[in-house]
Write a protein that holds these residues in place. Structure first.
Motif, PDB file in Angstrom:
ATOM      1  N   HIS A  94      -0.352   3.004  -9.916  1.00  0.00           N
ATOM      2  CA  HIS A  94       0.908   2.310 -10.133  1.00  0.00           C
ATOM      3  C   HIS A  94       0.764   1.284 -11.263  1.00  0.00           C
ATOM      4  CE1 HIS A  94       3.700  -1.095  -9.164  1.00  0.00           C
ATOM      5  NE2 HIS A  94       4.560  -0.092  -9.209  1.00  0.00           N
ATOM      6  N   ARG A  98       2.843   0.935 -14.797  1.00  0.00           N
ATOM      7  CA  ARG A  98       3.624  -0.279 -15.098  1.00  0.00           C
ATOM      8  C   ARG A  98       3.242  -0.792 -16.477  1.00  0.00           C
ATOM      9  NH1 ARG A  98       7.706  -2.641 -11.491  1.00  0.00           N
ATOM     10  NH2 ARG A  98       7.508  -4.455 -12.788  1.00  0.00           N
ATOM     11  N   GLY A 260      18.241   3.073 -11.675  1.00  0.00           N
ATOM     12  CA  GLY A 260      18.962   2.164 -12.553  1.00  0.00           C
ATOM     13  C   GLY A 260      20.446   2.395 -12.712  1.00  0.00           C
ATOM     14  N   THR A 263      22.777   1.355  -9.108  1.00  0.00           N
ATOM     15  CA  THR A 263      22.601  -0.074  -8.799  1.00  0.00           C
ATOM     16  C   THR A 263      23.367  -0.947  -9.796  1.00  0.00           C
ATOM     17  OG1 THR A 263      20.536   0.179 -10.008  1.00  0.00           O
ATOM     18  CG2 THR A 263      20.355  -0.033  -7.622  1.00  0.00           C
ATOM     19  N   THR A 314      13.966  -4.743   0.719  1.00  0.00           N
ATOM     20  CA  THR A 314      12.902  -3.943   0.130  1.00  0.00           C
ATOM     21  C   THR A 314      11.745  -3.909   1.122  1.00  0.00           C
ATOM     22  OG1 THR A 314      11.496  -3.662  -1.797  1.00  0.00           O
ATOM     23  CG2 THR A 314      12.040  -5.916  -1.232  1.00  0.00           C
ATOM     24  N   ARG A 316       7.431  -3.154   2.242  1.00  0.00           N
ATOM     25  CA  ARG A 316       6.012  -3.022   1.941  1.00  0.00           C
ATOM     26  C   ARG A 316       5.336  -2.489   3.201  1.00  0.00           C
ATOM     27  NH1 ARG A 316       8.117  -4.082  -2.165  1.00  0.00           N
ATOM     28  NH2 ARG A 316       7.649  -5.708  -3.678  1.00  0.00           N
ATOM     29  N   GLY A 375      13.914  -7.536  -6.017  1.00  0.00           N
ATOM     30  CA  GLY A 375      12.642  -7.530  -5.310  1.00  0.00           C
ATOM     31  C   GLY A 375      11.685  -8.544  -5.928  1.00  0.00           C
ATOM     32  N   GLY A 376      10.363  -8.302  -5.760  1.00  0.00           N
ATOM     33  CA  GLY A 376       9.428  -9.286  -6.295  1.00  0.00           C
ATOM     34  C   GLY A 376       8.007  -8.788  -6.377  1.00  0.00           C
ATOM     35  N   ARG A 379       5.795  -5.107  -7.811  1.00  0.00           N
ATOM     36  CA  ARG A 379       6.746  -3.994  -7.728  1.00  0.00           C
ATOM     37  C   ARG A 379       8.171  -4.432  -8.055  1.00  0.00           C
ATOM     38  NH1 ARG A 379       3.576   0.261  -5.540  1.00  0.00           N
ATOM     39  NH2 ARG A 379       5.267   1.584  -6.250  1.00  0.00           N
ATOM     40  N   CYS A 381      11.573  -4.884  -9.771  1.00  0.00           N
ATOM     41  CA  CYS A 381      12.291  -3.895 -10.577  1.00  0.00           C
ATOM     42  C   CYS A 381      11.873  -3.954 -12.050  1.00  0.00           C
ATOM     43  CB  CYS A 381      13.788  -4.173 -10.466  1.00  0.00           C
ATOM     44  SG  CYS A 381      14.780  -3.088 -11.488  1.00  0.00           S
TER      45      CYS A 381
HETATM   46  C1  HEM Z   1      21.576  -4.290 -10.853  1.00  0.00           C
HETATM   47  C2  HEM Z   1      20.727  -3.292 -11.057  1.00  0.00           C
HETATM   48  C3  HEM Z   1      19.449  -3.089 -10.291  1.00  0.00           C
HETATM   49  C4  HEM Z   1      19.067  -3.565  -9.070  1.00  0.00           C
HETATM   50  C5  HEM Z   1      19.847  -4.446  -8.116  1.00  0.00           C
HETATM   51  C6  HEM Z   1      17.709  -3.070  -8.828  1.00  0.00           C
HETATM   52  C7  HEM Z   1      16.975  -3.369  -7.692  1.00  0.00           C
HETATM   53  C8  HEM Z   1      15.678  -2.945  -7.481  1.00  0.00           C
HETATM   54  C9  HEM Z   1      14.886  -3.285  -6.332  1.00  0.00           C
HETATM   55  C10 HEM Z   1      15.331  -4.162  -5.165  1.00  0.00           C
HETATM   56  C11 HEM Z   1      13.683  -2.680  -6.475  1.00  0.00           C
HETATM   57  C12 HEM Z   1      12.505  -2.756  -5.492  1.00  0.00           C
HETATM   58  C13 HEM Z   1      11.617  -3.918  -5.875  1.00  0.00           C
HETATM   59  C14 HEM Z   1      10.599  -4.293  -4.837  1.00  0.00           C
HETATM   60  O1  HEM Z   1      10.263  -3.485  -3.968  1.00  0.00           O
HETATM   61  O2  HEM Z   1      10.113  -5.442  -4.872  1.00  0.00           O
HETATM   62  C15 HEM Z   1      13.711  -1.943  -7.721  1.00  0.00           C
HETATM   63  C16 HEM Z   1      12.677  -1.188  -8.198  1.00  0.00           C
HETATM   64  C17 HEM Z   1      12.750  -0.411  -9.342  1.00  0.00           C
HETATM   65  N1  HEM Z   1      13.800  -0.370 -10.243  1.00  0.00           N
HETATM   66 FE1  HEM Z   1      15.508  -1.427 -10.135  1.00  0.00          FE
HETATM   67  N2  HEM Z   1      17.341  -2.303  -9.892  1.00  0.00           N
HETATM   68  C18 HEM Z   1      18.355  -2.292 -10.818  1.00  0.00           C
HETATM   69  C19 HEM Z   1      18.349  -1.660 -12.052  1.00  0.00           C
HETATM   70  C20 HEM Z   1      17.332  -0.879 -12.538  1.00  0.00           C
HETATM   71  C21 HEM Z   1      17.309  -0.243 -13.838  1.00  0.00           C
HETATM   72  C22 HEM Z   1      18.410  -0.375 -14.896  1.00  0.00           C
HETATM   73  C23 HEM Z   1      16.154   0.489 -13.915  1.00  0.00           C
HETATM   74  C24 HEM Z   1      15.628   1.344 -15.039  1.00  0.00           C
HETATM   75  C25 HEM Z   1      16.289   1.712 -16.101  1.00  0.00           C
HETATM   76  C26 HEM Z   1      15.439   0.286 -12.666  1.00  0.00           C
HETATM   77  C27 HEM Z   1      14.214   0.852 -12.352  1.00  0.00           C
HETATM   78  C28 HEM Z   1      13.466   0.526 -11.241  1.00  0.00           C
HETATM   79  C29 HEM Z   1      12.165   1.089 -10.958  1.00  0.00           C
HETATM   80  C30 HEM Z   1      11.436   2.131 -11.790  1.00  0.00           C
HETATM   81  C31 HEM Z   1      11.710   0.493  -9.785  1.00  0.00           C
HETATM   82  C32 HEM Z   1      10.377   0.739  -9.092  1.00  0.00           C
HETATM   83  C33 HEM Z   1       9.380  -0.293  -9.602  1.00  0.00           C
HETATM   84  C34 HEM Z   1       7.984  -0.154  -9.033  1.00  0.00           C
HETATM   85  O3  HEM Z   1       7.840   0.367  -7.924  1.00  0.00           O
HETATM   86  O4  HEM Z   1       7.050  -0.598  -9.708  1.00  0.00           O
HETATM   87  N3  HEM Z   1      16.185  -0.541 -11.864  1.00  0.00           N
HETATM   88  N4  HEM Z   1      14.941  -2.127  -8.331  1.00  0.00           N
END
Ligand code: HEM
Length: 453
Positions: A94, A98, A260, A263, A314, A316, A375-376, A379, A381
């Motif tokens: 992971h 990243r 993405g 959301t 979210t 873990r 999240g935070g 991991r 976002c």
């Molecule tokens: C308002 C828009 C968005 C919200 C509210 C949101 C929210 C989140 C949340 C809550 C997580 C989990 C974080 C955690 O477990 O701590 C996450 C993970 C992720 N988000 Fe977003 N997201 C948004 C937009 C986007 C966009 C625009 C993209 C990509 C173009 C994206 C790609 C990802 C990816 C790839 C993860 C997984 C990260 C990882 O596991 O390392 N998200 N997002």
């Protein structure tokens, strides 16, 4: 490890808890919070015992804990999005991804994507009816889908057109399947997993064509001149000099789109819903946009995400032999849920928490362990800055080109779309096109009472 201590929780059977979590998730959460306080243990179908936390110190500790101790909970997402998806990877694998994929989502790159988002917003908003109420959610979905397909996939022409149809259907089916266990037997003609597989084959064929086109010297700009995420993926190298494989690229593109698109669109629909019910903020935003400012708009986006976090929790899972998390001693394998909703409604962190008040963020950055819609920790976002940029550009375009009519109707209820919570009526709007500005002369802005000013 020492004796396990989990917070108390309801003793009703797992099936009932699962039913309530599906049928009335926020109502149930609020009631449990009133009864048990900031942490409680749930018993959920397919998950088992899950500890839900919302105390700021415990949330911060969990987010800061290393992935060797607590990492992602990969339910079915790996099977739906592919084994190389961020959601399926843990630990070193992971971290490697990243490191490679963070640069396209920051700084200069983001500014390059602004023009794409604005073009898509203008194009979609040109179809909006005037003076008649309509739901904005689907429109916002088209804007964010097209923006990701162009900025992330680098798609255009035939591929763009096909992906536009294929991906929403594929993601919708995937998000439903993600909530179910994988069946042991095939289900014949109507087997949704077989349909998901067929979608996947078509998707991979399109990704192959996009990769071939990006590498081809004869079609379009050279790879080095392109700024889309796919082109950057193709040029990137891991620390050992190896490139991303085709399967990694396919899985991660799909992950970025799935995570993405809905959301961001849903948060925009909530922004419309909240702003129509706060005409004073709306007026100030319109005036700020006319003057070329952005501070209040940025604060508004933060506040919309606080009061209406589209992802409410979210997760873990404890990977170490045990974890002392604040007051609790958790066993290996323990699932821990962080309630984004409850922490955002914590009176001590956000006074009068149910009030929509963008000024609470004016001129300041929120604490990223208390304001946690993304999240935070490691991991958090990866697309947070991209999403913020998108929402900022779409709202700026809306405020520049339209007046949004306020309403005295009750706020729209929360409705679960499977992954994201959206406004139940789709974020309904009534808009009027503004008179185009003549150089230097501000356009007329219709105020809440319908008078031009
Ligand atoms: C308002 C828009 C968005 C919200 C509210 C949101 C929210 C989140 C949340 C809550 C997580 C989990 C974080 C955690 O477990 O701590 C996450 C993970 C992720 N988000 Fe977003 N997201 C948004 C937009 C986007 C966009 C625009 C993209 C990509 C173009 C994206 C790609 C990802 C990816 C790839 C993860 C997984 C990260 C990882 O596991 O390392 N998200 N997002």
């Amino acid at each position: 490890m020492s004796t396990v201590t989990r917070p108390d929780g309801p003793s009703v059977p797992r099936i009932v808890q699962g039913g309530l979590a599906l049928a009335a998730p926020l109502w149930t959460l609020r009631r449990l919070h009133r009864r048990y306080g900031s942490a409680f243990t749930l018993d959920l179908p397919f998950v088992g015992k899950a500890v839900l936390i919302s105390d700021p110190a415990e949330v911060k500790q969990l987010f800061m804990t290393s992935p060797e101790i607590a990492d992602n909970l990969d339910f079915n997402l790996g099977r739906v999005l592919g084994p190389n998806s961020f959601f399926a990877l843990s630990g070193e694998a992971h971290k490697r991804q990243r490191k490679l994929l963070s640069p396209p989502f920051h700084g200069r790159r983001l500014r390059e994507y602004e023009a794409i988002v604005e073009q898509e917003a203008v194009r979609e908003m040109a179809t909006w009816p005037e003076g008649r109420e309509f739901a904005t959610q689907d429109s916002m979905m088209r804007i964010t889908l097209n923006a990701i397909l162009r900025a992330v996939f680098g798609a255009d022409g035939e591929e763009l057109a096909r992906l536009r149809e294929l991906l929403p259907a594929m993601v919708k089916l995937g998000s439903r399947l993600a909530a179910l266990p994988f069946p042991r037997a095939r289900l014949g003609r109507w087997d949704p997993w077989a349909r998901a597989h067929a979608y996947r084959l078509e998707y991979e064929a399109i990704v192959d064509r996009l990769i071939a086109a990006a590498r081809s010297v004869s079609s379009g700009p050279g790879l080095g001149e392109r700024g889309d995420v796919l082109a950057l993926m193709l040029q990137s190298r891991y620390d050992d000099g190896t490139p991303m494989s085709r399967d990694e690229i396919a899985d991660q593109l799909l992950t970025l789109l799935s995570a993405g698109h809905e959301t961001t669109a849903t948060t925009l629909a909530w922004a419309v819903e909240r702003l129509r019910r706060h005409p004073a903020v709306l007026r100030r935003l319109a005036a700020e946009a006319d003057g070329g400012g952005s501070e209040l708009r940025e604060a508004t986006i933060l506040e919309v995400q606080r009061v209406r976090p589209v992802i409410d929790k979210t997760a873990r899972q404890v990977r170490a032999p045990g974890l002392q998390l604040g007051r609790w001693t958790l066993p290996p394998g323990q699932v821990v849920l962080v309630s984004i909703y409850l922490i955002h409604n914590n009176e001590a962190l956000f006074p009068d928490p149910r009030r929509f008040d963008p000024d609470r963020f004016a001129g300041s950055r929120p604490d990223t362990y208390q304001w946690i819609p993304f999240g935070g920790g490691v991991r958090r976002c990866i697309g947070a800055a991209f999403a913020h940029m998108e929402m900022n550009v779409v709202l700026r375009t809306l405020l520049r080109d339209f007046t949004l009519e306020p309403t005295s109707q009750r706020g729209e209820r929360w409705h679960s779309r499977g992954i994201a919570f959206c406004p139940a009526q789709g974020g309904r709007a009534v808009v009027h096109r503004r008179v185009p500005a003549v150089a230097g002369v501000p356009v007329a802005v219709r105020s809440a009472d319908g008078q031009d000013r």
